[in-house]
Design an enzyme around this catalytic site. Structure first.
Site, PDB file in Angstrom:
ATOM      1  N   GLU A  15      15.736  -8.654 -17.994  1.00 13.47           N
ATOM      2  CA  GLU A  15      15.589  -6.837 -18.321  1.00 13.47           C
ATOM      3  C   GLU A  15      17.143  -6.473 -17.687  1.00 13.47           C
ATOM      4  O   GLU A  15      17.444  -5.476 -18.430  1.00 13.47           O
ATOM      5  CB  GLU A  15      14.306  -6.786 -17.157  1.00 13.47           C
ATOM      6  CG  GLU A  15      14.166  -4.695 -17.122  1.00 13.47           C
ATOM      7  CD  GLU A  15      13.921  -5.062 -15.437  1.00 13.47           C
ATOM      8  OE1 GLU A  15      12.964  -3.835 -15.526  1.00 13.47           O
ATOM      9  OE2 GLU A  15      13.847  -5.834 -14.613  1.00 13.47           O
ATOM     10  N   ASP A  33      14.930   3.462 -11.514  1.00 14.35           N
ATOM     11  CA  ASP A  33      13.897   3.347 -10.820  1.00 14.35           C
ATOM     12  C   ASP A  33      14.287   1.261 -10.005  1.00 14.35           C
ATOM     13  O   ASP A  33      13.948   0.788 -10.525  1.00 14.35           O
ATOM     14  CB  ASP A  33      12.300   3.521 -10.633  1.00 14.35           C
ATOM     15  CG  ASP A  33      11.595   2.611 -12.302  1.00 14.35           C
ATOM     16  OD1 ASP A  33      13.250   2.259 -13.135  1.00 14.35           O
ATOM     17  OD2 ASP A  33      11.232   2.720 -12.438  1.00 14.35           O
TER      18      ASP A  33
END
Length: 508
Positions: A468, A290
């Site tokens: 991340e 996403d």
């Protein structure tokens, strides 16, 4: 690694309850009929947390909807666990596979085993492996890595005091692993008549966890207004669909503010997003990717596709279950799961393999045609072990589509989304690396690992953080995402795990 301690959460500490995504008073939910654990009773007083029980027993996804509850909260888990970091302060369904690999590499076997047992607890009490243990995730799962986690723990020689204990533990996982598999065989998760699966969320409307990113859906609408020829039909004018709503089957969609009515939907210049777009957006979040432009702009058509990644994972799941059945001395079970795996690989070769392009592509079963969007998930069949030697060689020859100086990019399309070029992610890089190793392409696997490790280390040298995601063209952690999660979160669980595994590979 000290990072594991920093990222550890449990039901006996206040830090576990914090949720910056919604910023409400801390609430902890127990399964229906579940006795109040002593550590939760203590937490209730020390953290001023409200402890509530879910209204009824959950058998499968969607049995309890978030809007039925008084408010959002954390779902109880019995064992400590590792969170990704930053705004992701809960145990996630697919992040945890890569975290477990890192924990085992670090010698933290009890934590790794406890996390797997937490997922089995979720299946038993919340109906499935959840996106994460928050109430607003009760309607979707995440990529099915459960048997891969079970197998990683079971096969680690140091995770149990002896093989008899390990075998007993494996036996205890089997029925719940079977139950989780059923999540992906419900009609809602089937990709038409292809024999394949799709991602799907059982709720509708905008997702609650974007409360801290209120611009996202506005950004989507503004982009579509600026690119009308690229709009697949996601935009609708308010006046063309007054209440009771754009879908007669979902009158509450537009009219009931409690469930996310039109007053809560993003609106720009008299336009809003359709009910079907929100279905696709929710399905995208179950996929874990996403967001990108892989399934249409902002992945608004995710639920229209049979994806390579999901079906590769399910093939591996079926193979793992057959393997467990053999270990446990259940030949009929082995035959059953092997037949399912054989059926899936036949369907994948029919619908997802493109001989002319030498790659696997997602399949739009609604329109009856393959995607043209080349995505790094094409290499999942190597990780799952379903590709033929010929397919593996063709995939290997196409690595340059994704390979950059700092690792593998998710796609060759710089859409501005975090799951497209120029961004590379630890889990996807590892899936490709391990897949290449499975087929004997060690040199390629090591080259990619070296590049991605150097990107992580170069970034760490700047600010002593693990991130991340990374820009694999520039080899740093500076990201410029145009819509969606624009922050590059510090932590970061799966990056830690993959870094350790890549370093292990490069050491030999």
């Amino acid at each position: 690694m000290e990072a594991w301690e920093t990222l550890t959460r449990s039901m006996d500490e206040c830090a576990s309850l914090t949720d910056v995504k919604v910023m409400t008073h801390p609430v902890l939910y127990l399964p229906a009929g579940f006795a109040l654990p002593e550590k939760v009773a203590e937490l209730k007083h020390s953290c001023y947390v409200q402890v509530r029980s879910l209204p009824r027993k959950i058998h499968s996804l969607g049995d309890v909807r978030p809007e039925e509850l008084p408010g959002p909260g954390l779902l109880y888990l019995p064992n400590p666990y590792i969170v990704p970091g930053g705004r992701f302060n809960e145990m996630y369904g697919w992040d945890s596979y890569f975290i477990v690999l890192g924990l085992l590499r670090s010698g933290k076997h009890e934590m790794a085993r406890g996390m797997v047992e937490n997922f089995l607890f979720e299946v038993e009490h919340y109906g499935t492996v959840l996106n994460a243990n928050r109430t607003y995730y009760l309607t979707r799962s995440q990529p099915p890595f459960l048997t891969a986690m079970i197998r990683a723990v079971y096969e680690d020689k140091d995770a149990f005091p002896d093989r008899r204990t390990a075998l007993a533990w494996l036996s205890g996982t089997f029925d719940l692993a079977r139950k989780y598999y059923e999540t992906w065989t419900h009609p809602e998760h089937l990709a038409g008549h292809t024999g394949l699966a799709r991602f799907y969320d059982f709720d509708s409307g905008p997702v609650p966890e974007l409360a801290d990113d209120s611009r996202y859906f506005h950004d989507v609408i503004e982009w579509l207004l600026k690119h009308p020829h690229d709009d697949p039909g996601y935009l609708v004018a308010h006046s063309s669909h007054p209440c009771p709503g754009e879908d007669a089957g979902h009158p509450e969609f537009d009219c009931n503010p409690k469930t996310g009515g039109v007053r809560k939907h993003a609106s720009v210049k008299g336009h809003r997003l359709t009910h079907d777009f929100y279905r696709g957006d929710r399905a995208m979040r179950e996929s874990g990717f996403d967001s990108s432009f892989r399934f249409g702009p902002f992945c608004g058509s995710t639920h229209h596709y049979a994806p390579v990644c999901l079906n590769s994972l399910l093939f591996r799941y079926e193979q793992d279950m057959a393997h467990f059945a053999e270990i446990l001395g259940a030949p009929h079970e082995k035959k059953y799961w092997t037949a399912l795996a054989d059926q899936r690989v036949d369907a994948m070769n029919e619908y997802l393999w493109r001989e002319d392009e030498g790659t696997f592509l997602d399949y739009n079963f609604v329109k009856g045609r393959p995607s043209t969007y080349h995505y790094l998930s094409a290499y999942y069949p190597l990780w799952a072990g379903l590709a033929t030697e010929e397919q593996a060689e063709l995939l290997r020859s196409n690595l340059d589509v994704f390979e950059r100086s700092g690792g593998l990019a998710m796609s060759a399309n710089p859409s501005g989304m975090q799951w497209d070029e120029p961004y590379g992610w630890a889990p996807s890089n590892w899936m490709v690396v391990e897949g290449l190793m499975n087929y004997g392409y060690r040199e390629d696997a090591c080259r990619i690992s070296q590049a991605f490790v150097e990107t992580i280390e170069a970034s760490f040298a700047v600010d002593a953080t693990v991130r991340e995601k990374y820009d694999v063209i520039r080899g740093n952690a500076k990201v410029h995402v145009s819509a969606g999660y624009k922050e590059n979160v510090i932590g970061f669980g799966w990056t830690n795990g993959v870094y350790l595994k890549m370093r292990e590979l490069l050491a030999f």
